[in-house]
Design a protein around this motif. Structure first.
Motif, PDB file in Angstrom:
ATOM      1  N   LEU A   1      34.072  -4.145 -60.475  1.00  0.00           N
ATOM      2  CA  LEU A   1      33.777  -2.712 -60.444  1.00  0.00           C
ATOM      3  C   LEU A   1      32.595  -2.409 -61.354  1.00  0.00           C
ATOM      4  O   LEU A   1      32.573  -2.826 -62.516  1.00  0.00           O
ATOM      5  CB  LEU A   1      35.001  -1.916 -60.915  1.00  0.00           C
ATOM      6  N   SER A   2      31.611  -1.702 -60.821  1.00  0.00           N
ATOM      7  CA  SER A   2      30.476  -1.228 -61.616  1.00  0.00           C
ATOM      8  C   SER A   2      30.511   0.291 -61.641  1.00  0.00           C
ATOM      9  O   SER A   2      30.692   0.936 -60.605  1.00  0.00           O
ATOM     10  CB  SER A   2      29.146  -1.701 -61.015  1.00  0.00           C
ATOM     11  N   ILE A   3      30.338   0.863 -62.823  1.00  0.00           N
ATOM     12  CA  ILE A   3      30.274   2.313 -62.979  1.00  0.00           C
ATOM     13  C   ILE A   3      28.928   2.643 -63.600  1.00  0.00           C
ATOM     14  O   ILE A   3      28.516   2.028 -64.587  1.00  0.00           O
ATOM     15  CB  ILE A   3      31.438   2.822 -63.853  1.00  0.00           C
ATOM     16  N   PHE A   4      28.253   3.620 -63.020  1.00  0.00           N
ATOM     17  CA  PHE A   4      26.883   3.929 -63.409  1.00  0.00           C
ATOM     18  C   PHE A   4      26.819   5.237 -64.185  1.00  0.00           C
ATOM     19  O   PHE A   4      27.698   6.101 -64.063  1.00  0.00           O
ATOM     20  CB  PHE A   4      25.999   4.008 -62.156  1.00  0.00           C
ATOM     21  N   LYS A   5      25.783   5.381 -64.975  1.00  0.00           N
ATOM     22  CA  LYS A   5      25.589   6.594 -65.753  1.00  0.00           C
ATOM     23  C   LYS A   5      25.572   7.804 -64.832  1.00  0.00           C
ATOM     24  O   LYS A   5      24.887   7.821 -63.806  1.00  0.00           O
ATOM     25  CB  LYS A   5      24.280   6.515 -66.537  1.00  0.00           C
ATOM     26  N   GLY A   6      26.369   8.821 -65.169  1.00  0.00           N
ATOM     27  CA  GLY A   6      26.441  10.032 -64.360  1.00  0.00           C
ATOM     28  C   GLY A   6      27.504  10.012 -63.285  1.00  0.00           C
ATOM     29  O   GLY A   6      27.745  11.030 -62.632  1.00  0.00           O
ATOM     30  N   ASP A   7      28.170   8.875 -63.081  1.00  0.00           N
ATOM     31  CA  ASP A   7      29.255   8.801 -62.106  1.00  0.00           C
ATOM     32  C   ASP A   7      30.434   9.668 -62.528  1.00  0.00           C
ATOM     33  O   ASP A   7      30.718   9.836 -63.722  1.00  0.00           O
ATOM     34  CB  ASP A   7      29.761   7.361 -61.964  1.00  0.00           C
ATOM     35  N   PHE A   8      31.129  10.204 -61.547  1.00  0.00           N
ATOM     36  CA  PHE A   8      32.453  10.796 -61.744  1.00  0.00           C
ATOM     37  C   PHE A   8      33.380  10.002 -60.834  1.00  0.00           C
ATOM     38  O   PHE A   8      33.378  10.181 -59.623  1.00  0.00           O
ATOM     39  CB  PHE A   8      32.455  12.271 -61.379  1.00  0.00           C
ATOM     40  N   VAL A   9      34.145   9.100 -61.448  1.00  0.00           N
ATOM     41  CA  VAL A   9      35.000   8.183 -60.690  1.00  0.00           C
ATOM     42  C   VAL A   9      36.445   8.663 -60.787  1.00  0.00           C
ATOM     43  O   VAL A   9      37.008   8.751 -61.882  1.00  0.00           O
ATOM     44  CB  VAL A   9      34.887   6.741 -61.231  1.00  0.00           C
ATOM     45  N   ALA A  10      37.026   8.989 -59.650  1.00  0.00           N
ATOM     46  CA  ALA A  10      38.436   9.379 -59.579  1.00  0.00           C
ATOM     47  C   ALA A  10      39.251   8.178 -59.122  1.00  0.00           C
ATOM     48  O   ALA A  10      38.966   7.581 -58.084  1.00  0.00           O
ATOM     49  CB  ALA A  10      38.615  10.539 -58.603  1.00  0.00           C
ATOM     50  N   ILE A  11      40.265   7.818 -59.916  1.00  0.00           N
ATOM     51  CA  ILE A  11      41.087   6.636 -59.636  1.00  0.00           C
ATOM     52  C   ILE A  11      42.509   7.067 -59.321  1.00  0.00           C
ATOM     53  O   ILE A  11      43.116   7.840 -60.059  1.00  0.00           O
ATOM     54  CB  ILE A  11      41.092   5.672 -60.845  1.00  0.00           C
ATOM     55  N   THR A  12      43.034   6.567 -58.230  1.00  0.00           N
ATOM     56  CA  THR A  12      44.418   6.857 -57.858  1.00  0.00           C
ATOM     57  C   THR A  12      45.061   5.576 -57.338  1.00  0.00           C
ATOM     58  O   THR A  12      44.424   4.534 -57.239  1.00  0.00           O
ATOM     59  CB  THR A  12      44.482   7.980 -56.805  1.00  0.00           C
ATOM     60  N   GLY A  13      46.343   5.668 -57.018  1.00  0.00           N
ATOM     61  CA  GLY A  13      47.083   4.509 -56.537  1.00  0.00           C
ATOM     62  C   GLY A  13      48.536   4.639 -56.912  1.00  0.00           C
ATOM     63  O   GLY A  13      48.921   5.526 -57.688  1.00  0.00           O
ATOM     64  N   PRO A  14      49.400   3.771 -56.379  1.00  0.00           N
ATOM     65  CA  PRO A  14      50.845   3.885 -56.636  1.00  0.00           C
ATOM     66  C   PRO A  14      51.198   3.534 -58.074  1.00  0.00           C
ATOM     67  O   PRO A  14      50.445   2.844 -58.769  1.00  0.00           O
ATOM     68  CB  PRO A  14      51.441   2.860 -55.665  1.00  0.00           C
ATOM     69  N   ASN A  15      52.362   4.024 -58.528  1.00  0.00           N
ATOM     70  CA  ASN A  15      52.870   3.635 -59.842  1.00  0.00           C
ATOM     71  C   ASN A  15      53.033   2.122 -59.896  1.00  0.00           C
ATOM     72  O   ASN A  15      53.556   1.510 -58.964  1.00  0.00           O
ATOM     73  CB  ASN A  15      54.212   4.307 -60.121  1.00  0.00           C
ATOM     74  N   GLY A  16      52.598   1.527 -61.001  1.00  0.00           N
ATOM     75  CA  GLY A  16      52.686   0.078 -61.138  1.00  0.00           C
ATOM     76  C   GLY A  16      51.571  -0.674 -60.452  1.00  0.00           C
ATOM     77  O   GLY A  16      51.558  -1.907 -60.448  1.00  0.00           O
ATOM     78  N   GLY A  17      50.629   0.054 -59.861  1.00  0.00           N
ATOM     79  CA  GLY A  17      49.549  -0.598 -59.132  1.00  0.00           C
ATOM     80  C   GLY A  17      48.451  -1.155 -60.023  1.00  0.00           C
ATOM     81  O   GLY A  17      47.599  -1.908 -59.556  1.00  0.00           O
ATOM     82  N   GLY A  18      48.439  -0.751 -61.308  1.00  0.00           N
ATOM     83  CA  GLY A  18      47.457  -1.317 -62.236  1.00  0.00           C
ATOM     84  C   GLY A  18      46.398  -0.348 -62.714  1.00  0.00           C
ATOM     85  O   GLY A  18      45.419  -0.767 -63.352  1.00  0.00           O
ATOM     86  N   LYS A  19      46.575   0.955 -62.475  1.00  0.00           N
ATOM     87  CA  LYS A  19      45.539   1.928 -62.852  1.00  0.00           C
ATOM     88  C   LYS A  19      45.297   1.940 -64.360  1.00  0.00           C
ATOM     89  O   LYS A  19      44.153   1.835 -64.822  1.00  0.00           O
ATOM     90  CB  LYS A  19      45.937   3.337 -62.379  1.00  0.00           C
ATOM     91  N   THR A  20      46.375   2.094 -65.121  1.00  0.00           N
ATOM     92  CA  THR A  20      46.223   2.164 -66.573  1.00  0.00           C
ATOM     93  C   THR A  20      45.768   0.823 -67.137  1.00  0.00           C
ATOM     94  O   THR A  20      44.961   0.773 -68.075  1.00  0.00           O
ATOM     95  CB  THR A  20      47.541   2.624 -67.231  1.00  0.00           C
ATOM     96  N   THR A  21      46.238  -0.270 -66.575  1.00  0.00           N
ATOM     97  CA  THR A  21      45.779  -1.589 -67.009  1.00  0.00           C
ATOM     98  C   THR A  21      44.276  -1.726 -66.802  1.00  0.00           C
ATOM     99  O   THR A  21      43.551  -2.224 -67.674  1.00  0.00           O
ATOM    100  CB  THR A  21      46.517  -2.701 -66.235  1.00  0.00           C
ATOM    101  N   LEU A  22      43.786  -1.256 -65.653  1.00  0.00           N
ATOM    102  CA  LEU A  22      42.353  -1.297 -65.383  1.00  0.00           C
ATOM    103  C   LEU A  22      41.583  -0.498 -66.434  1.00  0.00           C
ATOM    104  O   LEU A  22      40.569  -0.977 -66.976  1.00  0.00           O
ATOM    105  CB  LEU A  22      42.063  -0.746 -63.983  1.00  0.00           C
ATOM    106  N   LEU A  23      42.072   0.698 -66.759  1.00  0.00           N
ATOM    107  CA  LEU A  23      41.396   1.515 -67.767  1.00  0.00           C
ATOM    108  C   LEU A  23      41.362   0.810 -69.113  1.00  0.00           C
ATOM    109  O   LEU A  23      40.342   0.798 -69.808  1.00  0.00           O
ATOM    110  CB  LEU A  23      42.097   2.865 -67.930  1.00  0.00           C
ATOM    111  N   ARG A  24      42.484   0.231 -69.507  1.00  0.00           N
ATOM    112  CA  ARG A  24      42.568  -0.411 -70.820  1.00  0.00           C
ATOM    113  C   ARG A  24      41.670  -1.650 -70.900  1.00  0.00           C
ATOM    114  O   ARG A  24      41.120  -1.946 -71.965  1.00  0.00           O
ATOM    115  CB  ARG A  24      44.020  -0.754 -71.143  1.00  0.00           C
ATOM    116  N   ILE A  25      41.513  -2.344 -69.796  1.00  0.00           N
ATOM    117  CA  ILE A  25      40.574  -3.472 -69.774  1.00  0.00           C
ATOM    118  C   ILE A  25      39.138  -2.950 -69.893  1.00  0.00           C
ATOM    119  O   ILE A  25      38.327  -3.490 -70.649  1.00  0.00           O
ATOM    120  CB  ILE A  25      40.748  -4.292 -68.485  1.00  0.00           C
TER     121      ILE A  25
END
Length: 205
Positions: free
Chosen positions: A14-38
């Motif tokens: 995953l690449s995030i660029f300056k000025g992006d507004f990235v909305a992340i969703t997915g099922p519980n336990g799918g890894g959203k918070t883990t992705l953020l913490r990494i």
């Protein structure tokens, strides 16, 4: 990324660029918070790496404001609302606040509606009050990147609308990464939508 040999995230790029507004969703336990913490380097990935960039190229640090989930906060810690928010301004052991930081503090606490509870301990707060406090802490240092993990949790409808207004204003000149189950309004603000379920998939906004 693995926990006890169970893959939580697999083959993520995953690449995030300056000025992006990235909305992340997915099922519980799918890894959203883990992705953020990494991404925040709070967790070390089992393989691969996270690289930050600024105008001059790869850099060790970016100025990031982070609103974690309420469940990740130890409310037994004896710290006040004011101390929690001011911790977002600390830059080194011998940091001393200046007049601009005092002005920023007053503006942000008023914006987030916590200016009347500054002396309360965080363990005395309702869920909504704690969420407002953590949002103020994330914003008070003028971060380049703002990372919000379920910012609408526990807040009432009036402040939910205020959060939408704050986020919309910030999106004009910040990079925003936001996890939320409530995407009805946020989906119209974001320029990128990521679905996380053990892997990631980018959807059309």
């Amino acid at each position: 990324m693995c926990y006890d040999r169970e893959k939580i995230l697999d083959k993520v790029s995953l690449s995030i660029f300056k000025g992006d507004f990235v909305a992340i969703t997915g099922p519980n336990g799918g890894g959203k918070t883990t992705l953020l913490r990494i991404m925040l380097r709070l967790l070390k990935p089992t393989s691969g790496k996270v690289t930050y960039y600024d105008e001059s190229g790869a850099t060790r640090r970016l100025k990031i404001g982070y609103l974690p989930q309420k469940s990740n906060i130890d409310t037994r810690f004896p710290i006040t609302v004011a101390e929690t928010i001011r911790s977002g301004q600390i830059n080194g052991i011998f940091h001393r606040r200046n007049a601009r930081e005092e002005e920023d503090f007053e503006k942000i606490t008023a914006l987030c509606g916590v200016d009347d509870i500054l002396h309360q301990c965080i363990g005395e707060l309702s869920g909504g009050q704690l969420q407002r406090t953590l949002l103020a802490r994330a914003l008070v240092s003028h971060p380049e990147v703002i990372v919000l993990d379920e910012p609408l949790s526990y807040v009432d409808k009036d402040f939910e609308r205020q959060i939408y207004s704050i986020i919309e204003r910030l999106a004009a000149d910040h990079t925003i990464i936001l996890v939320s189950h409530e995407m009805s309004v946020i989906s119209g603000m974001a320029n990128r939508h990521i679905v996380v379920n053990r892997g990631i998939q980018e959807a059309m906004p």
